[in-house]
Design an enzyme around this catalytic site. Structure first.
Site, PDB file in Angstrom:
ATOM      1  N   SER A 224     -10.440  -0.032   6.919  1.00  0.00           N
ATOM      2  CA  SER A 224      -9.812   0.089   5.599  1.00  0.00           C
ATOM      3  C   SER A 224      -9.198  -1.170   5.020  1.00  0.00           C
ATOM      4  O   SER A 224      -8.737  -1.147   3.886  1.00  0.00           O
ATOM      5  CB  SER A 224      -8.740   1.182   5.623  1.00  0.00           C
TER       6      SER A 224
ATOM      7  N   LYS B 165       0.836  -1.200   0.000  1.00  0.00           N
ATOM      8  CA  LYS B 165       0.000   0.000   0.000  1.00  0.00           C
ATOM      9  C   LYS B 165       0.875   1.256   0.000  1.00  0.00           C
ATOM     10  O   LYS B 165       1.933   1.290   0.649  1.00  0.00           O
ATOM     11  CB  LYS B 165      -0.911  -0.029   1.230  1.00  0.00           C
TER      12      LYS B 165
ATOM     13  N   SER C 193      -9.761   2.322   2.660  1.00  0.00           N
ATOM     14  CA  SER C 193      -8.795   3.052   1.858  1.00  0.00           C
ATOM     15  C   SER C 193      -7.789   2.118   1.159  1.00  0.00           C
ATOM     16  O   SER C 193      -7.021   2.585   0.320  1.00  0.00           O
ATOM     17  CB  SER C 193      -8.039   4.055   2.710  1.00  0.00           C
TER      18      SER C 193
END
Lengths: 475, 97
Positions: A167, A68, A143
């Site tokens: 998330s 990420k 996210s």
């Protein structure tokens, strides 16, 4: 060759049996990622060559992954999904990145995400929204949007994400994957660009519980560089995954799981999972958590306050963008940089954070911390009575892109089940529970006491085996 | 508790605290959007506290005050303007009118 939807376990077995070489594995996923990325926008950057691991063998030897974009990789652009950091190259690796490299993991690229991890759809990324591989008109969640999309599309076998309030698990649910929020403090936050420091945890998104347990075995454990890191040694979470449950495991189903607020098809999947657990010898009890209804409010207050504080360091002085070469004074530098560089959602959160931190409203922040303790105490008390909690992960399926982007509240209402454990720092794992008639996945989750990851993995693995699902989108 | 409706003056004050500018158009949109979230936050007033729940078990974590080597000059790499081992920034003190 291999299926793009292979698990880590399957790939390692094929390499061991010489059915495929490590180099073929990497090239396969790299070319698939490059090919599919224009369609799904899961990656901000697919590397031409993998980040070299520090050892060649290890628990993750020869397995590609996506990281990420809010996890620092030394000398690689790390933007946290924001244009304010568009040329930022950290001078160090995040601790989890070092741990992955030390087990032979191959980093194939940086996964797309909502800016500074603030969002639940991927639509607040400065690099365009990632798309759900099950339905390109829908969000993969957020996210950790790119992490989930990349794994669901078979672009990588697994990815690192992070979670502050859902998330990881919400995208896992929306994309038919496994996602885990570890006990707060179990995984080092060193090198994770901070959003909510008392909530953030890096975590894995994988195709199976076994793969997830493998990743957690690599990334968990004490790190002296993170002062909120728990003094826990690393454990091999894959050791006791035999498909059996402890005798008479007591599962507390959260009452709202079967209420009208949950999509009827998700309710059906949840009921089926509960019946399956019963058939496996669990004792099922419906339980009430009265403090959960304050989870969203507490989460808003604490996360926004911490975000406002954390993001005040991004001001154009030491790193990140500047809008021009010359400024009248320092204040102009701050204001111009932050006005241009932050997206609307980040600005909203900083404004709200400063609202609750301002002297006029300090009682709000103080009260939120008391309610936070209340949620923790209620969970501790409930775990004297049951071993694990159970619920659907999300009350809805992946929504259409552009549906909620101008309505921040709508995005958060689906988070009822994932927020309270984050606020309290308790771990949870989401596994796929089925597909809707329209072909969209949804997940169910277990929440456990602090440091109960071994039990969570055991229960999730056993349920996963009994449900016998193998969800793959038609790509 | 102090929970009146968010005014545009208060929003501009928050923007100043936040270190960015909010245009008039943005301000209107933000005001409405934030008001909805504040409505949710106001729920916190309804929490029935029979006693103060202040059993925070946080501890302080310390380390030895020992100097360790570090690659300090690496961090200059990301700066827009550097002079020797300094970050160059605009004037800090404002001129008097």
């Amino acid at each position: 060759m291999i299926s793009p939807f292979s698990t880590i376990k399957e790939i390692r077995s094929k390499i061991k049996n010489k059915e495929i070489t490590p180099s073929e594995v990497f090239k396969f996923y790299q070319s698939r990622s490059k090919e599919l990325n224009s369609e799904y926008n899961a990656f901000i950057d697919v590397f031409d060559a993998p980040i070299e691991p520090t050892v060649l063998e290890g628990k993750l030897g020869n397995i590609p992954c996506a990281i990420k974009e809010n996890l620092c990789i030394k000398d690689r652009v790390t933007t946290a999904g924001s244009s304010i950091l568009k040329n930022f190259k950290p001078s160090y690796n995040a601790e989890v990145v070092d741990k992955i490299k030390a087990q032979g993991g191959l980093i194939l690229g940086k996964a797309n995400m909502d800016e500074f991890a603030m969002g639940a759809s991927g639509e607040f990324s400065a690099f365009g929204a990632a798309k759900n591989p099950w339905d390109k008109t829908r969000t993969p969640g957020g996210s950790s949007s790119g992490s989930a999309a990349a794994v669901a599309a078979g672009m990588v076998p697994w990815a690192m994400g992070s979670e502050t309030g859902g998330s990881l698990r919400q995208p896992a649910s929306y994309c038919g994957l496994v996602g885990m929020y570890p006990t707060y403090g179990l995984v080092s936050r060193f090198g994770l660009l901070a959003f909510g420091s008392s909530l953030d945890q890096p975590g894995p998104i994988c195709r199976t519980v076994h793969d997830t347990a493998r990743i957690m075995s690599v990334i968990a454990g004490h790190d002296p560089k993170d002062s909120t890191s728990l003094p826990e040694p690393r454990i091999d979470y894959t050791k006791n995954l035999d498909g059996r449950l402890p005798h008479n495991l007591k599962i507390g189903v959260i009452k709202e799981s079967l209420s009208g607020a949950v999509d009827p098809e998700i309710k059906e999947m949840t009921e089926h999972a509960i019946k399956t657990l019963e058939s496996m010898g669990c004792t099922i009890k419906t339980i009430e958590m009265p403090s959960f209804k304050f989870g969203l409010a507490v989460y808003f207050i604490i996360s926004r306050a911490e975000a406002a504080s954390n993001l005040s360091r991004i001001d154009g002085t030491l790193y990140g963008m500047r809008t021009e070469k010359f400024y009248q004074d320092l204040e102009e530098l701050y204001v111009k940089t932050r006005s241009k560089g932050f997206g609307a959602e980040v600005k909203r959160r900083i404004l709200l954070g400063n609202y609750v931190l301002s002297s006029d409203h300090r009682d709000v922040f103080e009260r939120a911390n008391l309610v936070r303790n209340m949620i923790r105490n209620e969970l501790d008390a409930m775990f004297e009575d049951v071993d694990l909690l159970f619920s659907p992960t999300t009350s809805n399926f992946a929504f259409k892109l552009n549906e909620a982007v101008n309505d921040p509240m709508a995005l958060y209402l689906g988070d009822y089940f994932v927020l309270p454990n984050c606020v309290a720092g308790f771990p949870a794992i989401s596994i796929p529970a089925g597909l809707s008639k329209a072909g969209l996945p949804a997940g169910v989750q277990f929440i456990g006491p602090r440091l109960s990851e071994e039990l969570l993995f055991k229960a999730a693995f056993a349920l996963e085996q009994e449900l016998g699902l193998s969800l793959q989108p038609n790509i | 508790m102090s929970f009146s409706k968010l005014t545009s003056q208060e929003l501009q004050k928050l923007a100043k605290l936040s270190g960015f500018e909010v245009s008039a158009d943005e301000a209107l949109k933000f005001q409405d959007q934030l008001e909805v979230i504040l409505d949710c936050i106001r729920e916190i007033e309804k929490v029935p506290f029979s006693e103060t729940v202040n059993n925070n078990k946080a501890i302080n974590v310390f380390r030895e005050d020992k100097v360790k080597p570090s690659e300090s000059l690496d961090i200059l790499k990301n700066a827009q303007q550097v002079e020797k081992s300094f970050f160059v920034v605009p004037k800090i003190l404002k001129d008097h009118a």
